[in-house]
Write an enzyme that holds these catalytic residues in place. Structure first.
Site, PDB file in Angstrom:
ATOM      1  N   LYS A 166      20.281  16.760 -33.869  1.00 55.74           N
ATOM      2  CA  LYS A 166      19.904  15.367 -34.087  1.00 55.74           C
ATOM      3  C   LYS A 166      20.790  14.441 -33.258  1.00 55.74           C
ATOM      4  CE  LYS A 166      21.259  12.757 -37.487  1.00 55.74           C
ATOM      5  NZ  LYS A 166      21.519  12.123 -38.796  1.00 55.74           N
ATOM      6  N   ASP A 209      15.851  12.396 -38.440  1.00 53.53           N
ATOM      7  CA  ASP A 209      16.768  12.008 -39.512  1.00 53.53           C
ATOM      8  C   ASP A 209      15.969  11.952 -40.816  1.00 53.53           C
ATOM      9  OD1 ASP A 209      15.272   9.680 -39.395  1.00 53.53           O
ATOM     10  OD2 ASP A 209      16.978   8.354 -39.065  1.00 53.53           O
TER      11      ASP A 209
END
Length: 280
Positions: free
Chosen positions: A151, A169
């Site tokens: 991420k 997320d």
């Protein structure tokens, strides 16, 4: 806000059998789902033409550090913390040589400050020793740095290097599941499935638009369904407040007339900057 309400009513009227009518959406073929997903992206591009990373940064190192700090806290709190952090440690060499207790004290407002300090010092030392003090522009190199996962790597690649990436997320994962674009919970599996739906050129901006929508309208506990511009495309319509006037009161940041998360937002951001730490 009148425009948002108008868009919502317009979209709801388009599809008398869809989600905005309160009826369940018909089962979809793969092709129909892809078309709906891409239409959602186009609609969000109209609503959030100014979508951007909500972390303040001036270079790839600052973005990397800010993204690591953003775990388990808000971008606003990170943005309120990083001015002092980068004034004290502007380069990887500076941060790698930091006194741990002093670094911890600066980043304390972001939470988990001891673990984050270890990650920041570790990744800074790796940048100094292995990459000549520069942030690498490859996923395989970034994920080897302490505290950096896919991420974080995708955030840095997409926004500092222009390399397309999908940032999964909590907001992104929640919304793509609500939209029935995937049933996966694991972020890497979500990333893989969503990547098959959208052109690679859209990945970075798609991530920003979805996160913007999740933070402003499609909240976790009480989505503002009645103020949502993509209501007719959403299988989960009705999970939140459907009354337009009540829904408007749930809108956040610039959509609700409040400051955003960045102290230094881009010039085209239509809202007001967030206040510095202790400034409101």
């Amino acid at each position: 806000m009148g425009e948002q309400g108008g868009r919502s009513k317009k979209n709801a009227a388009k599809d008398s059998t869809g989600a905005a009518s309160g009826k369940p959406m018909k089962s979809e073929t793969r092709l129909a789902m892809v078309r709906r997903a891409r239409r959602i992206n186009r609609e969000l591009a109209e609503v959030y033409p100014y979508a951007h990373p909500e972390l303040d940064f001036r270079n790839s190192f600052e973005l990397l550090v800010a993204t690591v700090l953003s775990a388990q806290t808000t971008d606003l709190r990170v943005n309120q913390t990083t001015p002092a952090l980068f004034a004290a440690y502007p380069t990887p060499e500076d941060m790698a040589a930091a006194v741990p207790e002093k670094l911890e004290e600066i980043i304390r407002p972001t939470g988990f400050f001891r673990a984050k300090a270890r990650s920041l010092m570790g990744l800074s030392a790796a940048l100094r020793d292995d990459f000549g003090g520069e942030v690498p522009g490859r996923l395989e190199d970034l994920v080897k740095l302490p505290g950096v996962g896919r991420k974080t790597a995708n955030v840095v690649l997409g926004n500092a290097f222009g390399v397309p990436g999908i940032t999964v997320d909590t907001h992104f994962g929640r919304l793509v599941r609500r939209w029935k674009l995937t049933g996966q919970e694991d972020p890497e599996k979500v990333e893989a499935e969503i990547a098959e739906i959208f052109p690679k050129s859209e990945w970075t901006m798609l991530s920003h638009r979805v996160v913007f929508h999740g933070r402003r309208i499609c909240h976790s506990r009480k989505p503002a369904c009645g103020a949502c511009p993509i209501a007719s495309l959403c299988p989960a319509y009705g999970e939140g407040e459907t009354d337009p006037e009540k829904a408007k009161k749930l809108l956040k940041y610039e959509m609700g007339g409040y400051p955003g998360q960045r102290l230094s937002p881009p010039p085209d951001y239509p809202g007001s900057p967030a206040p510095p730490l202790g400034g409101g």
